[in-house]
Design a protein around this motif. Structure first.
Motif, PDB file in Angstrom:
ATOM      1  N   ARG A   1      25.094 -26.840 -11.335  1.00 32.17           N
ATOM      2  CA  ARG A   1      26.104 -27.876 -11.561  1.00 32.17           C
ATOM      3  C   ARG A   1      26.423 -28.014 -13.048  1.00 32.17           C
ATOM      4  N   GLU A   2      25.404 -27.829 -13.895  1.00 37.16           N
ATOM      5  CA  GLU A   2      25.602 -28.003 -15.330  1.00 37.16           C
ATOM      6  C   GLU A   2      25.996 -26.677 -15.987  1.00 37.16           C
ATOM      7  N   ARG A   3      27.015 -26.725 -16.802  1.00 37.98           N
ATOM      8  CA  ARG A   3      27.491 -25.563 -17.579  1.00 37.98           C
ATOM      9  C   ARG A   3      27.690 -24.322 -16.703  1.00 37.98           C
ATOM     10  N   LEU A   4      28.142 -24.546 -15.476  1.00 37.44           N
ATOM     11  CA  LEU A   4      28.328 -23.435 -14.536  1.00 37.44           C
ATOM     12  C   LEU A   4      29.315 -22.407 -15.079  1.00 37.44           C
ATOM     13  N   ASN A   5      30.463 -22.882 -15.573  1.00 37.83           N
ATOM     14  CA  ASN A   5      31.518 -21.974 -16.018  1.00 37.83           C
ATOM     15  C   ASN A   5      31.038 -21.040 -17.128  1.00 37.83           C
ATOM     16  N   SER A   6      30.438 -21.625 -18.166  1.00 35.87           N
ATOM     17  CA  SER A   6      30.010 -20.812 -19.304  1.00 35.87           C
ATOM     18  C   SER A   6      28.874 -19.869 -18.914  1.00 35.87           C
ATOM     19  N   ARG A   7      27.929 -20.338 -18.107  1.00 32.67           N
ATOM     20  CA  ARG A   7      26.796 -19.507 -17.710  1.00 32.67           C
ATOM     21  C   ARG A   7      27.267 -18.331 -16.852  1.00 32.67           C
ATOM     22  N   LEU A   8      28.181 -18.597 -15.935  1.00 36.37           N
ATOM     23  CA  LEU A   8      28.672 -17.534 -15.064  1.00 36.37           C
ATOM     24  C   LEU A   8      29.480 -16.514 -15.852  1.00 36.37           C
ATOM     25  N   MET A   9      30.317 -16.977 -16.782  1.00 35.43           N
ATOM     26  CA  MET A   9      31.116 -16.050 -17.581  1.00 35.43           C
ATOM     27  C   MET A   9      30.230 -15.172 -18.466  1.00 35.43           C
TER      28      MET A   9
ATOM     29  N   VAL B   1      36.019 -15.183  -6.264  1.00 33.28           N
ATOM     30  CA  VAL B   1      35.207 -16.209  -5.597  1.00 33.28           C
ATOM     31  C   VAL B   1      35.066 -17.443  -6.488  1.00 33.28           C
ATOM     32  N   PHE B   2      34.845 -17.219  -7.783  1.00 38.10           N
ATOM     33  CA  PHE B   2      34.723 -18.338  -8.726  1.00 38.10           C
ATOM     34  C   PHE B   2      36.017 -19.142  -8.799  1.00 38.10           C
ATOM     35  N   THR B   3      37.158 -18.451  -8.865  1.00 36.10           N
ATOM     36  CA  THR B   3      38.457 -19.135  -8.919  1.00 36.10           C
ATOM     37  C   THR B   3      38.683 -19.980  -7.671  1.00 36.10           C
ATOM     38  N   LEU B   4      38.354 -19.419  -6.498  1.00 33.69           N
ATOM     39  CA  LEU B   4      38.496 -20.178  -5.252  1.00 33.69           C
ATOM     40  C   LEU B   4      37.579 -21.391  -5.244  1.00 33.69           C
ATOM     41  N   HIS B   5      36.391 -21.239  -5.798  1.00 31.24           N
ATOM     42  CA  HIS B   5      35.442 -22.360  -5.872  1.00 31.24           C
ATOM     43  C   HIS B   5      35.997 -23.471  -6.751  1.00 31.24           C
ATOM     44  N   VAL B   6      36.611 -23.096  -7.881  1.00 27.54           N
ATOM     45  CA  VAL B   6      37.194 -24.096  -8.783  1.00 27.54           C
ATOM     46  C   VAL B   6      38.373 -24.806  -8.114  1.00 27.54           C
TER      47      VAL B   6
ATOM     48  N   LEU C   1      39.147 -24.988  -4.748  1.00 29.91           N
ATOM     49  CA  LEU C   1      38.907 -25.614  -3.439  1.00 29.91           C
ATOM     50  C   LEU C   1      37.684 -26.520  -3.393  1.00 29.91           C
ATOM     51  N   GLY C   2      36.792 -26.374  -4.365  1.00 29.29           N
ATOM     52  CA  GLY C   2      35.647 -27.268  -4.433  1.00 29.29           C
ATOM     53  C   GLY C   2      34.735 -27.193  -3.226  1.00 29.29           C
ATOM     54  N   ARG C   3      34.475 -28.356  -2.601  1.00 30.71           N
ATOM     55  CA  ARG C   3      33.525 -28.457  -1.484  1.00 30.71           C
ATOM     56  C   ARG C   3      33.937 -27.618  -0.282  1.00 30.71           C
ATOM     57  N   VAL C   4      35.224 -27.340  -0.161  1.00 31.39           N
ATOM     58  CA  VAL C   4      35.704 -26.538   0.975  1.00 31.39           C
ATOM     59  C   VAL C   4      35.036 -25.163   0.983  1.00 31.39           C
ATOM     60  N   MET C   5      34.658 -24.671  -0.195  1.00 23.92           N
ATOM     61  CA  MET C   5      34.072 -23.335  -0.309  1.00 23.92           C
ATOM     62  C   MET C   5      32.573 -23.307  -0.027  1.00 23.92           C
ATOM     63  N   GLN C   6      31.952 -24.471   0.210  1.00 23.21           N
ATOM     64  CA  GLN C   6      30.509 -24.519   0.389  1.00 23.21           C
ATOM     65  C   GLN C   6      30.024 -23.652   1.550  1.00 23.21           C
ATOM     66  N   LYS C   7      30.582 -23.857   2.723  1.00 27.41           N
ATOM     67  CA  LYS C   7      30.154 -23.071   3.888  1.00 27.41           C
ATOM     68  C   LYS C   7      30.502 -21.591   3.764  1.00 27.41           C
ATOM     69  N   PRO C   8      31.725 -21.239   3.315  1.00 26.65           N
ATOM     70  CA  PRO C   8      32.017 -19.808   3.109  1.00 26.65           C
ATOM     71  C   PRO C   8      31.064 -19.151   2.119  1.00 26.65           C
ATOM     72  N   LEU C   9      30.682 -19.856   1.047  1.00 24.31           N
ATOM     73  CA  LEU C   9      29.757 -19.292   0.066  1.00 24.31           C
ATOM     74  C   LEU C   9      28.375 -19.058   0.676  1.00 24.31           C
ATOM     75  N   GLU C  10      27.918 -20.013   1.486  1.00 20.53           N
ATOM     76  CA  GLU C  10      26.626 -19.844   2.154  1.00 20.53           C
ATOM     77  C   GLU C  10      26.664 -18.664   3.122  1.00 20.53           C
ATOM     78  N   SER C  11      27.797 -18.500   3.800  1.00 25.78           N
ATOM     79  CA  SER C  11      27.949 -17.372   4.722  1.00 25.78           C
ATOM     80  C   SER C  11      27.943 -16.049   3.967  1.00 25.78           C
ATOM     81  N   ILE C  12      28.648 -15.999   2.818  1.00 26.98           N
ATOM     82  CA  ILE C  12      28.688 -14.784   2.001  1.00 26.98           C
ATOM     83  C   ILE C  12      27.294 -14.439   1.496  1.00 26.98           C
ATOM     84  N   ARG C  13      26.572 -15.437   1.058  1.00 27.49           N
ATOM     85  CA  ARG C  13      25.213 -15.210   0.538  1.00 27.49           C
ATOM     86  C   ARG C  13      24.301 -14.621   1.615  1.00 27.49           C
ATOM     87  N   THR C  14      24.389 -15.162   2.815  1.00 25.73           N
ATOM     88  CA  THR C  14      23.562 -14.658   3.922  1.00 25.73           C
ATOM     89  C   THR C  14      23.914 -13.219   4.262  1.00 25.73           C
TER      90      THR C  14
END
Length: 218
Positions: free
Chosen positions: A34-42, A169-174, A176-189
């Protein structure tokens, strides 16, 4: 430099983009940080692309020096047979690669920026060790006798395409926000469970490319 070479290298870059490690780490960060996600991911993605790019430039310069001394080595019949055999081995091995293998994707051990650089470097080492499309693309560019100003932007474009799925994926997360939670969990699995399947497809396609490119000089 023909359009055919650019299309083949672009296709190999798309294959490399299927590699699960970088996308898996990206999804993990999006789900847990949650903290400094953008900079850490980049920083992480820039490190991965940067290491890949440096390796690619080093290989291109090294192979180019070899080609200066042995300009026709890849047109040699013996070398073509070696490429054919390697391609055949990759193609056959792709059918026996464990497709249901569950893999542990790399994860950061701390929240510091240095840990993101270390994670990016680790991911790069994991991926570049099995980067069959990358090595095939470098080999094709070398045998085409491209000048530095020709292959350098192609190599940069290759690395951009390679990290494009995590960026999407990062752009969609930014957006769509919470909407991407379940798709992200599915992708991870799916990435953890079916990473072997992606690797088998990569081995199969790269094997075929090596086979077809060796036939002209047999």
């Amino acid at each position: 430099m023909g359009n055919e070479l650019i299309l083949i290298v672009g296709g190999l870059a798309l294959l490399d983009a299927l590699s699960p490690a970088t996308l898996g780490v990206t999804v993990y960060l999006l789900l847990t940080e949650r903290e400094r996600l953008n900079s850490r991911l980049m920083i992480y993605l820039l490190t991965v692309a940067g290491v890949y790019f440096v390796v690619g430039v080093s290989l291109m310069l090294g192979l180019d020096a070899v080609m200066a001394s042995f300009s026709s080595i890849f047109q040699n019949r013996i070398v073509s047979w070696v490429m054919l055999i390697i391609g055949g081995i990759l193609f056959i091995a792709s059918f026996y690669y464990p497709k249901s293998k569950i893999s542990d994707l790399p994860k950061p051990k701390s929240k510091s920026m240095a840990s993101m650089v270390a994670l990016g470097f680790t991911t790069s080492l994991i991926e570049v060790g099995a980067a069959f499309p990358y090595f095939a693309a470098i080999g094709l560019m070398t045998t085409s006798n491209l000048a530095v100003f020709q292959w350098l932007p192609i190599l940069a474009g290759y690395n951009f395409i390679m990290v494009l799925p995590p960026l999407i994926v990062f752009t969609l997360h930014v957006l769509l926000g919470r909407v991407m939670q379940k798709p992200l969990e599915s992708i991870r699995t799916r990435l953890s469970k079916y990473s072997g399947s992606a690797m088998s497809w990569i081995m199969c396609i790269v094997g075929l490319i090596l086979i077809f490119n060796s036939l002209d000089y047999l």
